[in-house]
Structure formats: structure tokens, C-alpha cells
Write an enzyme that holds these catalytic residues in place. Structure first.
Site, PDB file in Angstrom:
ATOM      1  N   CYS A 104     -28.666 -14.925  17.263  1.00  0.00           N
ATOM      2  CA  CYS A 104     -28.731 -13.472  17.312  1.00  0.00           C
ATOM      3  C   CYS A 104     -29.292 -13.039  18.654  1.00  0.00           C
ATOM      4  O   CYS A 104     -30.216 -13.666  19.173  1.00  0.00           O
ATOM      5  CB  CYS A 104     -29.625 -12.967  16.179  1.00  0.00           C
ATOM      6  N   HIS A 146     -22.964 -10.973   9.425  1.00  0.00           N
ATOM      7  CA  HIS A 146     -24.189 -10.917  10.234  1.00  0.00           C
ATOM      8  C   HIS A 146     -24.503  -9.473  10.633  1.00  0.00           C
ATOM      9  O   HIS A 146     -25.638  -9.013  10.489  1.00  0.00           O
ATOM     10  CB  HIS A 146     -23.989 -11.801  11.472  1.00  0.00           C
ATOM     11  N   GLU A 147     -23.500  -8.754  11.128  1.00  0.00           N
ATOM     12  CA  GLU A 147     -23.726  -7.375  11.575  1.00  0.00           C
ATOM     13  C   GLU A 147     -24.031  -6.452  10.397  1.00  0.00           C
ATOM     14  O   GLU A 147     -24.898  -5.578  10.496  1.00  0.00           O
ATOM     15  CB  GLU A 147     -22.536  -6.857  12.375  1.00  0.00           C
ATOM     16  N   HIS A 150     -27.629  -6.815   9.542  1.00  0.00           N
ATOM     17  CA  HIS A 150     -28.502  -6.062  10.446  1.00  0.00           C
ATOM     18  C   HIS A 150     -28.701  -4.632   9.957  1.00  0.00           C
ATOM     19  O   HIS A 150     -29.820  -4.114   9.958  1.00  0.00           O
ATOM     20  CB  HIS A 150     -27.928  -6.017  11.861  1.00  0.00           C
TER      21      HIS A 150
END
Length: 192
Positions: A104, A146-147, A150
């Protein structure tokens, strides 16, 4: 994005937020204004992602707690996927669960084997407010998950357990960018 322009070319590179910053650990707000400020944010996200040599970047990674992310990411067949999603919802994950290296931009230089599904579908809007659906497989599916994490206030380290979590925690404590002991508990190279 502007018609026919390269994403980020009109953007400004912004500082990245690092692990431990509260904006990374809280759910982001829905976007309600699809005007020029949002278009500028998307451009800045692309510019910052490219400057940092990432494949994805969420708005909270530049300190903006809004539900927006950008990506320029290959899948496992080296097909390039380029775009952005506003107010994304991860509506489907399926297929095989694969443990693969993930890092990241908010945990620079670190990575850990993280389990993700090899297929993901995200629905949302473009900066112009048009509906968009993004399908990803392989590495690109990892990036999408992953995004989306976030924007929910999670980083990849939050998915780790046992030995992998302890090892990453030690690496975080020793990292040159970590000014104090933050541990991996709030602790992410797939996307941003």
C-alpha cells in the site's frame, strides 16, 4: 476526466497519508456534489498515484475522506484497466481465494501475503455522475477490493492474522516513515 486527456495530467501531486493517520481508519463520506471540485480531486488522485508509482489510490490516502478511488492496474493477463469510481460498492466477490503479496502507498516499502477473492465487481458512479460497473479478475480484483477497503477505513494489514500480522507489525515499527510505534493493528502494494 476531460475528454481524450491523459488522467492526472492536469492534477496536482498531493502528500500521501501514512498508516496511523485517523483519516485512513474511518469510513469515508458519500460524494453528493458531482461538480468541478470532484473532477479536480480525481485528477489529483491520478497525478499522485502515478507520482508514487501505484496501481490504485483512494481519496483518504491523500487526506480527503470521500468515497472515491482511481486505478491503473493490470489483471493477471496483463490487460490494463484504467478508471475511477465515485461512491463505490463492492457488490460481488467470488472465485478462488488467493493469498498474494499486497502492499500500500500508505505503508511504503512493505507488503504481506493477503487473502483476496480472484473476482470482484464494483458499482458506483463516474465523476460526471454516470453509473459505472467494474469487473476485475486476478490482480485487478485484488486492487478493487483493496481500494474499497480503504474507503471503509481498513487497510490490508487489518486482514492479516497470526505470524503475518506480527511480522508486518515489526516492519511497520522499524519503517523509516513511521515516526512512532503505531503497530499493525490500525495497519497495506495492491492498490493504494
Amino acid at each position: 476526466m476531460r475528454d481524450g486527456s491523459i488522467p492526472g495530467v492536469h492534477g496536482r501531486v498531493r502528500p500521501l497519508t501514512l498508516l496511523g493517520d485517523p483519516v485512513l481508519h474511518a469510513p469515508c463520506e458519500e460524494v453528493t456534489d458531482f461538480g468541478p471540485e470532484l473532477a479536480r480531486l480525481v485528477e489529483d488522485l491520478f497525478a499522485t498515484m502515478y507520482a508514487a508509482q501505484g496501481v490504485g489510490l483512494a481519496a483518504n490516502q491523500i487526506g480527503v475522506p470521500l468515497r472515491v478511488f482511481v486505478y491503473d492496474c493490470p489483471d493477471d493477463d496483463d490487460v490494463r484497466h484504467l478508471g475511477h469510481v465515485v461512491n463505490p460498492r463492492l457488490v460481488e466477490t467470488d472465485g478462488v481465494v488467493v493469498r498474494g503479496p499486497e502492499g500500500c502507498l500508505s505503508l511504503p516499502g512493505l507488503e504481506a501475503g493477503t487473502e483476496r477473492h480472484d473476482h470482484a465487481v464494483v458499482e458506483g458512479r463516474t465523476a460526471a455522475g454516470d453509473p459505472v460497473t467494474v469487473h476485475g479478475t486476478g490482480f485487478f480484483a485484488r486492487c478493487l477490493q483493496h481500494e474499497c477497503d480503504h474507503l471503509e477505513g481498513r487497510v490490508y494489514a487489518d486482514r492479516l492474522t497470526g505470524r503475518r500480522r506480527r511480522r508486518l507489525g515489526r516492519q511497520v515499527r522499524r519503517a523509516s516513515w513511521n515516526g512512532r510505534d503505531r503497530g499493525a493493528g490500525g495497519a497495506s502494494k495492491a492498490g493504494g
